[in-house]
Write a protein that holds these residues in place. Sequence first.
Motif, PDB file in Angstrom:
ATOM      1  N   HIS A  85      93.024  16.924  35.817  1.00  0.00           N
ATOM      2  CA  HIS A  85      93.076  16.893  34.358  1.00  0.00           C
ATOM      3  C   HIS A  85      93.170  18.310  33.800  1.00  0.00           C
ATOM      4  CE1 HIS A  85      92.520  12.632  33.958  1.00  0.00           C
ATOM      5  NE2 HIS A  85      91.371  12.642  34.606  1.00  0.00           N
ATOM      6  N   ASP A  86      92.491  19.264  34.458  1.00  0.00           N
ATOM      7  CA  ASP A  86      92.561  20.655  34.009  1.00  0.00           C
ATOM      8  C   ASP A  86      93.985  21.180  34.073  1.00  0.00           C
ATOM      9  OD1 ASP A  86      89.830  20.699  33.613  1.00  0.00           O
ATOM     10  OD2 ASP A  86      89.391  21.535  35.587  1.00  0.00           O
ATOM     11  N   ALA A  89      96.315  19.540  31.432  1.00  0.00           N
ATOM     12  CA  ALA A  89      96.113  20.077  30.089  1.00  0.00           C
ATOM     13  C   ALA A  89      96.712  21.466  29.952  1.00  0.00           C
ATOM     14  CB  ALA A  89      94.619  20.116  29.771  1.00  0.00           C
ATOM     15  N   VAL A 140      96.981  13.066  29.971  1.00  0.00           N
ATOM     16  CA  VAL A 140      96.236  14.174  29.376  1.00  0.00           C
ATOM     17  C   VAL A 140      95.959  13.936  27.903  1.00  0.00           C
ATOM     18  CG1 VAL A 140      98.290  15.528  28.774  1.00  0.00           C
ATOM     19  CG2 VAL A 140      96.119  16.688  29.186  1.00  0.00           C
ATOM     20  N   ARG A 143      92.774  12.089  26.747  1.00  0.00           N
ATOM     21  CA  ARG A 143      91.498  12.763  26.919  1.00  0.00           C
ATOM     22  C   ARG A 143      90.963  13.312  25.598  1.00  0.00           C
ATOM     23  NH1 ARG A 143      89.213  12.146  31.968  1.00  0.00           N
ATOM     24  NH2 ARG A 143      88.249  14.189  31.768  1.00  0.00           N
ATOM     25  N   TRP A 144      91.844  13.499  24.588  1.00  0.00           N
ATOM     26  CA  TRP A 144      91.376  14.037  23.315  1.00  0.00           C
ATOM     27  C   TRP A 144      91.883  13.255  22.102  1.00  0.00           C
ATOM     28  CZ3 TRP A 144      95.453  15.294  20.244  1.00  0.00           C
ATOM     29  CH2 TRP A 144      96.651  15.654  20.868  1.00  0.00           C
ATOM     30  N   ARG A 213      92.340  21.878  18.433  1.00  0.00           N
ATOM     31  CA  ARG A 213      91.264  21.111  19.062  1.00  0.00           C
ATOM     32  C   ARG A 213      91.804  20.079  20.034  1.00  0.00           C
ATOM     33  NH1 ARG A 213      90.132  24.630  15.482  1.00  0.00           N
ATOM     34  NH2 ARG A 213      90.725  23.221  13.787  1.00  0.00           N
ATOM     35  N   GLY A 214      93.115  19.852  20.012  1.00  0.00           N
ATOM     36  CA  GLY A 214      93.738  18.956  20.965  1.00  0.00           C
ATOM     37  C   GLY A 214      94.288  19.718  22.155  1.00  0.00           C
ATOM     38  N   GLN A 218      91.655  21.477  24.918  1.00  0.00           N
ATOM     39  CA  GLN A 218      91.654  20.646  26.116  1.00  0.00           C
ATOM     40  C   GLN A 218      91.996  21.462  27.362  1.00  0.00           C
ATOM     41  OE1 GLN A 218      90.569  17.673  25.873  1.00  0.00           O
ATOM     42  NE2 GLN A 218      90.947  16.831  27.903  1.00  0.00           N
ATOM     43  N   HIS A 223      86.887  19.783  32.952  1.00  0.00           N
ATOM     44  CA  HIS A 223      86.596  18.364  32.798  1.00  0.00           C
ATOM     45  C   HIS A 223      85.626  17.827  33.836  1.00  0.00           C
ATOM     46  CE1 HIS A 223      90.476  19.158  30.842  1.00  0.00           C
ATOM     47  NE2 HIS A 223      90.066  18.251  29.973  1.00  0.00           N
ATOM     48  N   ASN A 300      82.758  25.965  28.855  1.00  0.00           N
ATOM     49  CA  ASN A 300      83.310  25.224  27.724  1.00  0.00           C
ATOM     50  C   ASN A 300      82.998  25.903  26.394  1.00  0.00           C
ATOM     51  OD1 ASN A 300      84.262  23.399  29.561  1.00  0.00           O
ATOM     52  ND2 ASN A 300      82.869  21.747  29.002  1.00  0.00           N
ATOM     53  N   ASP A 345      83.486  13.718  21.334  1.00  0.00           N
ATOM     54  CA  ASP A 345      84.451  13.215  22.311  1.00  0.00           C
ATOM     55  C   ASP A 345      85.649  12.572  21.615  1.00  0.00           C
ATOM     56  OD1 ASP A 345      85.423  12.842  24.876  1.00  0.00           O
ATOM     57  OD2 ASP A 345      84.531  10.855  25.081  1.00  0.00           O
TER      58      ASP A 345
END
Length: 380
Positions: A85-86, A89, A140, A143-144, A213-214, A218, A223, A300, A345
């Motif tokens: 996921h990292d 993103a 991805v 996730r947001w 913020r998206g 992310q 994650h 984070n 979240d």
Amino acid sequence: MALDSLRLVAELADQLGNQVNAEQLWTPIDAVTARAGLDALAFVSLTTKFCFHSFSMPEYATGYTVVAAVTLVATLLIHANQRSHDSAACVQLQFLNLIITSRDIAHTFVRPCAKYWPDERFWNVLLSFGAVTIPGCVDVIGRWARLGSADPHLVAVIGLACALTSVGIPMWGRLKKYQLGPAHERIEGRLTSAGTVLIFSGYNAVVEEVMYRGVYLQALIHHHPDPSTASSIVGPMAGVALSLALCVYMRVPEQLMRQNTSTPWQQQDIGILAVVGAGSAALIFFGWTYDTHGVLTFHNSLGIMVQAFVFGEGHRVGGLPQGKQGMVMLMAWAAGLGMLRLLCDGLGLIYVAHVFGDATIGFLILYIAKYVKQSQPKND
């Protein structure tokens, strides 16, 4: 053609990673090393975007594109080798920054599209979702891109943030003697009624929340838990070092000193900073006490501050609020929104706060146009 080329590069990188692993010509990198590399590349990419946006340096136009393209290809190679996921993103972050900084993509796609809708930011963000065509990147967005929690404690904090905004923005306007900078004149002609203020605020909040913020936040958070705090800061430290070297090479300190003499950077009363400081302290205290799931890790939290810096810097020169105070105000605001985005979240409550903030600025501009300027004596 440009997006097709990017997709081809991504597919080649994915095939190369699979082929190399299959032939055992190298040992796949571990997750910690991959994360460190992704963090460093994200920092460099954001620095390129920051320099491109904030300083007029046409001599580096090609350099911006080259750096953004190199960081994208390196990110794709890491994604092909250690898919997560990292990495997914970070691929979208790299796509977005290449689209923003590339003249070829701008001339080929963004500006022709802007004939139908004039906001190039909208098209930059929309085109960046081409990253979902890369294997392993399709999930991805989920996730947001969701509403998130509406816990009463979070609602209360959003209410506090809105209250502080309703005090801080008018105070800032008064300290500026209602001369809000170049963007003021540009926006004033569009905001002619309460309805246009609300429509503009709602639209602008969508674009900026998706971008900052998206997509950006992310890519700047992890994650899954890090093995240790030390391992989580290797990548950011490398990214800061490379970013500083890039800034020195592009003469950013010289450009900053030159901008420091311009009107938006002149010293002003620091009263507004007291409001900013009080609000920031309240949000930090709330975050520490409310974070029962451990999402506000050191790494984070650092990612939150980086996206806040990029958000504040994006408004410093040509946005609202601008100048030193504007940047400090928006950094604190964006840091609070970033923290709440992780706690919620999702983007639901964050979007409400953003609309409120933009609407506060919009109604301030409307007030200036209808009352302040009308009361000023006219020069014959």
